[in-house]
Design a protein around this motif. Structure first.
Motif, PDB file in Angstrom:
ATOM      1  N   ILE A  60      57.304  46.440   3.456  1.00 53.22           N
ATOM      2  CA  ILE A  60      56.678  46.775   4.739  1.00 53.22           C
ATOM      3  C   ILE A  60      57.705  46.573   5.847  1.00 53.22           C
ATOM      4  O   ILE A  60      58.108  45.443   6.138  1.00 53.22           O
ATOM      5  N   HIS A  61      58.168  47.667   6.434  1.00 55.80           N
ATOM      6  CA  HIS A  61      59.091  47.627   7.573  1.00 55.80           C
ATOM      7  C   HIS A  61      58.294  47.918   8.835  1.00 55.80           C
ATOM      8  O   HIS A  61      57.711  49.000   8.982  1.00 55.80           O
ATOM      9  N   TRP A  62      58.306  46.964   9.756  1.00 60.30           N
ATOM     10  CA  TRP A  62      57.486  47.125  10.963  1.00 60.30           C
ATOM     11  C   TRP A  62      58.041  46.281  12.089  1.00 60.30           C
ATOM     12  O   TRP A  62      58.538  45.172  11.869  1.00 60.30           O
ATOM     13  N   GLY A  63      57.957  46.809  13.297  1.00 59.86           N
ATOM     14  CA  GLY A  63      58.371  46.081  14.486  1.00 59.86           C
ATOM     15  C   GLY A  63      57.937  46.837  15.734  1.00 59.86           C
ATOM     16  O   GLY A  63      57.360  47.929  15.655  1.00 59.86           O
ATOM     17  N   PRO A  64      58.213  46.296  16.924  1.00 57.15           N
ATOM     18  CA  PRO A  64      57.770  46.919  18.176  1.00 57.15           C
ATOM     19  C   PRO A  64      58.255  48.344  18.387  1.00 57.15           C
ATOM     20  O   PRO A  64      57.592  49.139  19.063  1.00 57.15           O
ATOM     21  N   PHE A  98      53.915  45.537  22.943  1.00 57.77           N
ATOM     22  CA  PHE A  98      53.491  45.607  21.532  1.00 57.77           C
ATOM     23  C   PHE A  98      52.176  44.859  21.345  1.00 57.77           C
ATOM     24  O   PHE A  98      52.131  43.634  21.370  1.00 57.77           O
ATOM     25  N   ASN A  99      51.108  45.615  21.141  1.00 62.43           N
ATOM     26  CA  ASN A  99      49.767  45.034  20.984  1.00 62.43           C
ATOM     27  C   ASN A  99      49.001  45.820  19.912  1.00 62.43           C
ATOM     28  O   ASN A  99      48.084  46.586  20.225  1.00 62.43           O
ATOM     29  N   PRO A 100      49.385  45.656  18.634  1.00 63.62           N
ATOM     30  CA  PRO A 100      48.834  46.472  17.547  1.00 63.62           C
ATOM     31  C   PRO A 100      47.414  46.039  17.142  1.00 63.62           C
ATOM     32  O   PRO A 100      47.197  45.449  16.077  1.00 63.62           O
ATOM     33  N   THR A 101      46.461  46.363  17.964  1.00 60.14           N
ATOM     34  CA  THR A 101      45.089  45.886  17.753  1.00 60.14           C
ATOM     35  C   THR A 101      44.412  46.509  16.539  1.00 60.14           C
ATOM     36  O   THR A 101      43.384  46.004  16.086  1.00 60.14           O
ATOM     37  N   LYS A 102      44.959  47.595  16.008  1.00 56.00           N
ATOM     38  CA  LYS A 102      44.366  48.232  14.828  1.00 56.00           C
ATOM     39  C   LYS A 102      44.970  47.704  13.523  1.00 56.00           C
ATOM     40  O   LYS A 102      44.603  48.177  12.445  1.00 56.00           O
ATOM     41  N   PHE A 103      45.853  46.722  13.615  1.00 51.59           N
ATOM     42  CA  PHE A 103      46.463  46.136  12.417  1.00 51.59           C
ATOM     43  C   PHE A 103      45.430  45.339  11.626  1.00 51.59           C
ATOM     44  O   PHE A 103      44.694  44.519  12.179  1.00 51.59           O
ATOM     45  N   MET A 143      55.043  36.040  19.392  1.00 54.44           N
ATOM     46  CA  MET A 143      54.214  35.266  20.306  1.00 54.44           C
ATOM     47  C   MET A 143      54.528  35.575  21.777  1.00 54.44           C
ATOM     48  O   MET A 143      53.762  35.206  22.664  1.00 54.44           O
ATOM     49  N   SER A 144      55.655  36.255  22.009  1.00 48.77           N
ATOM     50  CA  SER A 144      55.987  36.687  23.366  1.00 48.77           C
ATOM     51  C   SER A 144      55.460  38.086  23.662  1.00 48.77           C
ATOM     52  O   SER A 144      55.582  38.562  24.802  1.00 48.77           O
ATOM     53  N   ALA A 145      54.916  38.746  22.652  1.00 44.66           N
ATOM     54  CA  ALA A 145      54.316  40.068  22.831  1.00 44.66           C
ATOM     55  C   ALA A 145      52.850  39.913  23.245  1.00 44.66           C
ATOM     56  O   ALA A 145      52.244  38.852  23.035  1.00 44.66           O
ATOM     57  N   PRO A 146      52.238  40.941  23.811  1.00 44.30           N
ATOM     58  CA  PRO A 146      50.818  40.844  24.177  1.00 44.30           C
ATOM     59  C   PRO A 146      49.914  40.496  22.999  1.00 44.30           C
ATOM     60  O   PRO A 146      48.860  39.870  23.188  1.00 44.30           O
ATOM     61  N   TYR A 147      50.333  40.863  21.780  1.00 40.63           N
ATOM     62  CA  TYR A 147      49.497  40.630  20.595  1.00 40.63           C
ATOM     63  C   TYR A 147      49.308  39.145  20.322  1.00 40.63           C
ATOM     64  O   TYR A 147      48.218  38.704  19.948  1.00 40.63           O
TER      65      TYR A 147
END
Length: 568
Positions: A60-64, A98-103, A143-147
């Motif tokens: 799983i490759h993922w980031g902002p 970055f606020n991936p609310t659908k994760f 933790m510094s992102a909106p998520y």
């Protein structure tokens, strides 16, 4: 063991420009160091066997940067990636939105399980330096992102809940941290060790650690010290070969190793053509994807298949579709013919691959003779076949000959659209793994006289051994191509070929296959393209007495095996 650019073997892995409908972008460039002479403790045998039994994992490759739909890290333009398209001042601030609310980690791990995957490996930190976990080492993290939720912990918790092994990817090289490769490089090493300690001690059992190159700078004994920490806190973790020292397995990327039971290995591939989400990159056709998987398992490797969630946390619909197709295939074939199996005893070839478990041999047939004649196989060490079946249903005719060879025939109406998996039960309850692995038919290279541009023992190219490697190395200033030439006393007809790799490899330069024309000049009949299939089928068979493998623009080229296959 001090690790510097001067006292290690340097390996480069470059995933290149993909073609057709698979990808349309330059993939990542990797340089990683490994001190082969350094011996570190491996995972215990029970952990190694359990990992091997799993056979299949999810990368799983993922980031902002997924918000922009661009490649993770490698789209960032900078000192170490000059051909990146996104300036650091744009790339490095993507976390602020970055606020991936659908994760939904349960959804992703659940789908992975249905598709046959038994472990996952998640990118805790990629080269661009952003940590997808709660790190006290710095504030460039999730933790510094909106998520403001620890994504590594969410994946770890979902994996534990669903009885799925959990692993982590971590890039020691860092293109964001200001101290890397400076006079303050030791401060970055401290940062690296702190983050590794957090990952090793705060997220429960870790089944696999996937490093991705040390990068430039004086690392001293860092690699060995980190490996010692791994063995202290996560003794059962399987560790790959890109962390500087020590390794449980090697890592063919966008390719597949030659058949190798003697060293553990794990291929890594993308479901699309990119590490991470990109809406402009299509998914691999399902048939091609299955060929990649089957050639990996049949050569006795594990497979780590990548997905990349979108910027809002939802799954890429193209990857979702492929995983659902995999789940359908796995439900019929996977637990019997893949999980817990090993590659062999019939080695991969133009026809397909085989796997084995207990008293069973599974033939995964990808190609049948055009004239619909039976597929002929060499003897199974004198053992007889007492029962047969096609896992998806239908009739199969298996005929044993007096000399122990056998033939397999399946009517077209009973063949699978992608592959046909035939189960053979061997007599006397023997362990089919003990049958000596061999090719279905002998490689045509065996009967050729071999010469090459560089010195070395060319017999290793025909010994069916991934651990014996011909290393072509050009002298300084020599820009002539590397080549291996094969000559036969009488013409032979070649339908397909395999340039087999082992632990040592380079994919920077794509080989060409040439034959001599009527005027005795070399003519290219095939140029390799990164389609990720290990066995190349020529557009049409060629009949020739002379053939050569030509590699341009490189000073070194390691090759374990060179096999040429006749028509089926």
């Amino acid at each position: 063991m001090k690790i510097t650019m001067k006292n290690v073997a340097l390996y480069s892995a470059i995933a290149m420009l993909a073609t057709n409908n698979v990808a349309n972008a330059v993939d990542e460039i990797q340089v990683y160091e490994k001190a082969k002479e350094s011996k570190m403790p491996t995972a215990p045998e029970a952990a190694r066997e359990a990992w091997k039994d799993d056979r299949f994992g999810m990368f799983i490759h993922w980031g902002p940067i997924s918000q922009m739909g661009k490649q993770l890290s490698h789209s960032r333009k900078g000192k170490y990636k000059k051909n990146g398209k996104i300036l650091p001042e744009v790339y490095d601030v993507q976390y602020k939105t970055f606020n991936p609310t659908k994760f939904n980690s349960d959804e992703i791990i659940g789908l992975a399980k249905r598709a046959g995957m038994n472990y996952s490996v998640f990118t805790a930190k990629h080269h661009a330096g952003f940590a997808m976990f709660d790190s006290k080492a710095g504030d460039y993290d999730i933790m510094s992102a909106p998520y403001k939720k620890d994504i590594v912990k969410m994946f770890a918790d979902s994996s534990a809940k669903m009885d799925m092994d959990f692993g982590l990817y971590y890039s020691p090289r860092d293109w964001y941290h200001p101290d890397v490769d400076t006079e303050n490089h030791d401060r970055y090493i401290k940062f690296y060790k702190t983050q590794m300690h957090e990952l090793l001690t705060e997220y429960g059992p870790i089944s696999e650690l996937w490093f991705d190159g040390m990068g430039p700078g004086d690392w001293g004994d860092t690699a060995e010290e980190v490996m010692a920490e791994i063995r202290k806190y996560q003794p059962n973790a399987m560790v790959n070969d890109r962390g500087g020292v020590g390794a449980d397995f090697y890592t063919p990327e966008h390719t597949v190793s030659y058949f190798n039971r003697d060293q553990l290995w794990e291929a890594c591939h993308t479901t699309t053509g990119q590490w991470g989400f990109n809406p402009d990159v299509k998914a691999k056709p399902f048939k091609l994807l299955m060929e990649i998987l089957l050639y990996t398992w049949g050569a006795d490797g594990n497979m780590l298949l990548n997905i990349g969630p979108r910027g809002d946390g939802s799954m890429n619909p193209l990857e979702l579709e492929r995983l659902e197709q995999l789940a359908d295939w796995w439900q019929v074939h996977g637990e019997k013919s893949i999980r817990g199996t090993r590659g062999g005893p019939v080695k991969p070839g133009l026809w397909g691959v085989s796997t084995t478990k207990n008293d069973k041999v599974y033939l995964h047939v990808l190609n049948w003779p055009e004239d619909n004649s039976p597929l002929e196989f060499s003897a199974l060490d004198g053992h007889k076949i007492k029962a047969t079946q096609i896992l998806s249903g239908g009739d199969v005719d298996v005929n044993m000959n007096d000399n122990g060879t056998f033939s397999v025939e399946v009517d077209k109406k009973h063949r699978g659209q992608v592959s046909t998996t035939i189960e053979l039960t061997i007599d006397n309850n023997i362990n089919a793994y003990d049958i000596v692995p061999k090719l279905r038919t002998e490689s045509l290279t065996k009967t050729a006289k071999l010469t090459a541009s560089e010195p070395g023992d060319l017999s290793v190219l025909t010994d069916s051994n991934a651990m014996t490697i011909w290393h072509a190395k050009k002298a300084k200033g020599d820009k002539s191509p590397i080549w291996v030439e094969m000559n036969w006393d009488k013409p032979v007809t070649i339908a397909a070929l395999q340039t087999g790799r082992g632990e040592d490899w380079t994919t920077k330069n794509l080989p060409e296959i040439q034959i001599k024309d009527g005027n005795g000049k070399w003519k290219t009949i095939h140029k390799y393209k990164p389609k990720w299939n290990p066995v190349v089928t020529l557009k049409k068979p060629v009949t020739t007495s002379n053939l050569r493998l030509l590699v341009k623009g490189t000073k070194t080229y390691p090759l374990a095996e060179l096999e040429l296959y006749p028509e089926l």
